[in-house]
Scaffold this motif. Sequence first.
Motif, PDB file in Angstrom:
ATOM      1  N   ILE A 236      -3.040   3.836 -11.683  1.00 54.38           N
ATOM      2  CA  ILE A 236      -3.088   4.856 -10.637  1.00 54.38           C
ATOM      3  C   ILE A 236      -1.974   4.620  -9.625  1.00 54.38           C
ATOM      4  O   ILE A 236      -1.292   5.558  -9.177  1.00 54.38           O
ATOM      5  N   ASP A 237      -1.796   3.335  -9.248  1.00 56.44           N
ATOM      6  CA  ASP A 237      -0.718   3.019  -8.314  1.00 56.44           C
ATOM      7  C   ASP A 237       0.639   3.407  -8.897  1.00 56.44           C
ATOM      8  O   ASP A 237       1.503   3.955  -8.179  1.00 56.44           O
ATOM      9  N   ALA A 238       0.829   3.099 -10.188  1.00 59.76           N
ATOM     10  CA  ALA A 238       2.103   3.441 -10.825  1.00 59.76           C
ATOM     11  C   ALA A 238       2.305   4.952 -10.863  1.00 59.76           C
ATOM     12  O   ALA A 238       3.418   5.449 -10.642  1.00 59.76           O
ATOM     13  N   THR A 239       1.212   5.679 -11.136  1.00 60.95           N
ATOM     14  CA  THR A 239       1.313   7.135 -11.169  1.00 60.95           C
ATOM     15  C   THR A 239       1.649   7.690  -9.791  1.00 60.95           C
ATOM     16  O   THR A 239       2.506   8.575  -9.643  1.00 60.95           O
ATOM     17  N   ASP A 240       0.955   7.161  -8.759  1.00 59.56           N
ATOM     18  CA  ASP A 240       1.247   7.618  -7.395  1.00 59.56           C
ATOM     19  C   ASP A 240       2.686   7.294  -7.008  1.00 59.56           C
ATOM     20  O   ASP A 240       3.393   8.127  -6.405  1.00 59.56           O
ATOM     21  N   SER A 241       3.116   6.060  -7.355  1.00 61.64           N
ATOM     22  CA  SER A 241       4.485   5.673  -7.021  1.00 61.64           C
ATOM     23  C   SER A 241       5.505   6.528  -7.771  1.00 61.64           C
ATOM     24  O   SER A 241       6.523   6.940  -7.215  1.00 61.64           O
ATOM     25  N   PHE A 242       5.179   6.800  -9.055  1.00 56.23           N
ATOM     26  CA  PHE A 242       6.077   7.628  -9.857  1.00 56.23           C
ATOM     27  C   PHE A 242       6.180   9.038  -9.275  1.00 56.23           C
ATOM     28  O   PHE A 242       7.277   9.615  -9.183  1.00 56.23           O
ATOM     29  N   ALA A 243       5.042   9.584  -8.855  1.00 59.92           N
ATOM     30  CA  ALA A 243       5.061  10.929  -8.267  1.00 59.92           C
ATOM     31  C   ALA A 243       5.882  10.944  -6.978  1.00 59.92           C
ATOM     32  O   ALA A 243       6.653  11.888  -6.720  1.00 59.92           O
ATOM     33  N   ALA A 244       5.712   9.882  -6.165  1.00 62.74           N
ATOM     34  CA  ALA A 244       6.488   9.819  -4.927  1.00 62.74           C
ATOM     35  C   ALA A 244       7.977   9.689  -5.227  1.00 62.74           C
ATOM     36  O   ALA A 244       8.818  10.326  -4.560  1.00 62.74           O
ATOM     37  N   ASP A 245       8.310   8.849  -6.215  1.00 63.27           N
ATOM     38  CA  ASP A 245       9.721   8.678  -6.576  1.00 63.27           C
ATOM     39  C   ASP A 245      10.324   9.969  -7.115  1.00 63.27           C
ATOM     40  O   ASP A 245      11.475  10.320  -6.804  1.00 63.27           O
ATOM     41  N   VAL A 246       9.530  10.675  -7.955  1.00 61.54           N
ATOM     42  CA  VAL A 246      10.021  11.946  -8.503  1.00 61.54           C
ATOM     43  C   VAL A 246      10.294  12.932  -7.375  1.00 61.54           C
ATOM     44  O   VAL A 246      11.327  13.617  -7.345  1.00 61.54           O
ATOM     45  N   SER A 247       9.358  13.006  -6.441  1.00 61.42           N
ATOM     46  CA  SER A 247       9.546  13.920  -5.308  1.00 61.42           C
ATOM     47  C   SER A 247      10.809  13.569  -4.521  1.00 61.42           C
ATOM     48  O   SER A 247      11.595  14.447  -4.138  1.00 61.42           O
TER      49      SER A 247
END
Length: 532
Positions: free
Chosen positions: A295-306
Amino acid sequence: MVPDTVSRMDRRLPYLAGSWRGGFSLTWRILAVNVIALALLAGGFFYIDSYRARVIDERLVQSTRRMEMIRDAAGYVSPSSLNEMLRAFSLSNGERVRLYAPDGRLKFDSAAAGGAGYTFVDPQEEPLKRHVARFLDEMVDGVVGADPLPPFSEPRVDVATGWPELIAAANAGRAISTARFAPDRTPMITAAIRLKNGDSLLAITNARDITRAVRAERMRLTLVLTMALLSSIWLSLFLARTIVLPLRRLARATARVRLGRARQVAVPRLPSRRDEIGALARAVADMTEALRHRIDATDSFAADVSHELKNPIASLRSALDGLQTVRKPELQAQLLAIAQDDVQRLDRLVTDIAEASRIDAQLSHTRFEPVDLGQLIEQMLLAREARGIERGVRLAFARPRRDVAVVMGEEARLVLVIDNLLDNAISFSPPGGLVQVTATVMNDEVLLSVEDEGPGVPESERETVFRRFHSVRPENEGFGKHSGLGLAIARSIVEGHQGRIVIADRDDAAQGARFDVYLPLAHLNDPGIASE
């Protein structure tokens, strides 16, 4: 989450973690299994009934045989000697003996001649424990469905015709034995026979010893059942405490995780448990921790993508806004070039992001097949040389023998790993530099190495370069040519193949970077691989 919502979820947790949808909990199931075993043991009461029946039957057989012996002996003694013999028989066997003449008149009674007799006990005058004993006798008879014995009563006039046993023996022409209950429910064993001279002989005994023996057996069985029942309940509760309570704690914790409060929940690991429950607890805890990391990786990935998408979008917006106000053709052409670069950058970003997000899901259900890395790398290098390599960078490959560097994997994904490593090595190589590729077998692994002559990677950055959107590009490369996902994608693919990728120093101590990929060696002679 507001406090009211949290409290409502807390109230729901017992249901979520402990509901069995109309079934029985493990506690009751464990108890039921043990009680069923005890119920089978309780069938021992049927043994008590059969034990009493066997003893009574044995007494009846013995009484019948004694009557036949007396009948045979009576033919050889005088009448006066017969009475003495009957008196001695009565004393030795504890039976009351009566002798009746052919006309039914009483001729001899051992109770009046100094022999044995019997006396009835009034149940109403007995102590409470006797009432309880008789109640238990009746209860056991009712449970096992025992045939009740008829009540014993003496005739109002003591004559032969008043005794059903004497009438039956006369009609049958042989000895007859019966059992009836005295008023206090003790067996009365009655035996009758017709003598050769026409007299009738009747022997009666109050077999209280049978009742005492049966009750003693029943008491021992009751004690055993009571101890077994208490032990079973205690063991059931102990098992419930050691099995059900840990499972309930795990269920409650997983329910809280499911409700979205994973950060607030500490899933019990039960380190002191070395059994299956402990293994389950640790597996659930590890799974929850892995889920949190995902979940942390997904949240971080979403933030990085944004974050990564905002830059080219902002640049593209500025260029488009400028096109509306700028009138000079040369400035318009410059703004259009910027917009085209931003669109290409967005296209690369979207493509790489989609690839990075699909890798884990696709590898989880992909069927791996044997892949010869030596042959694969050779084909890829020939294709690159045919297309031409920028800045005159050279490629060198020491190809291993055929079917030596073979791994189990998906060829298209392994091609992407090698492509990303080659792109990275070529982009950092100086003009005319050499990129060396090797594939060797070490123990049970295939080592794929890609070396370049670029500036190298400092030790402090060797883990950072594998992060998503982390991009440190050469000075001569234009901005936005890479998304910063190449090495992150390569690591995800390698780890999905149960391998690892690391950055090491070159063996010749020359300047440059070396990327080592370790993949499990495929054993082609394995029957499982051959069958696939």
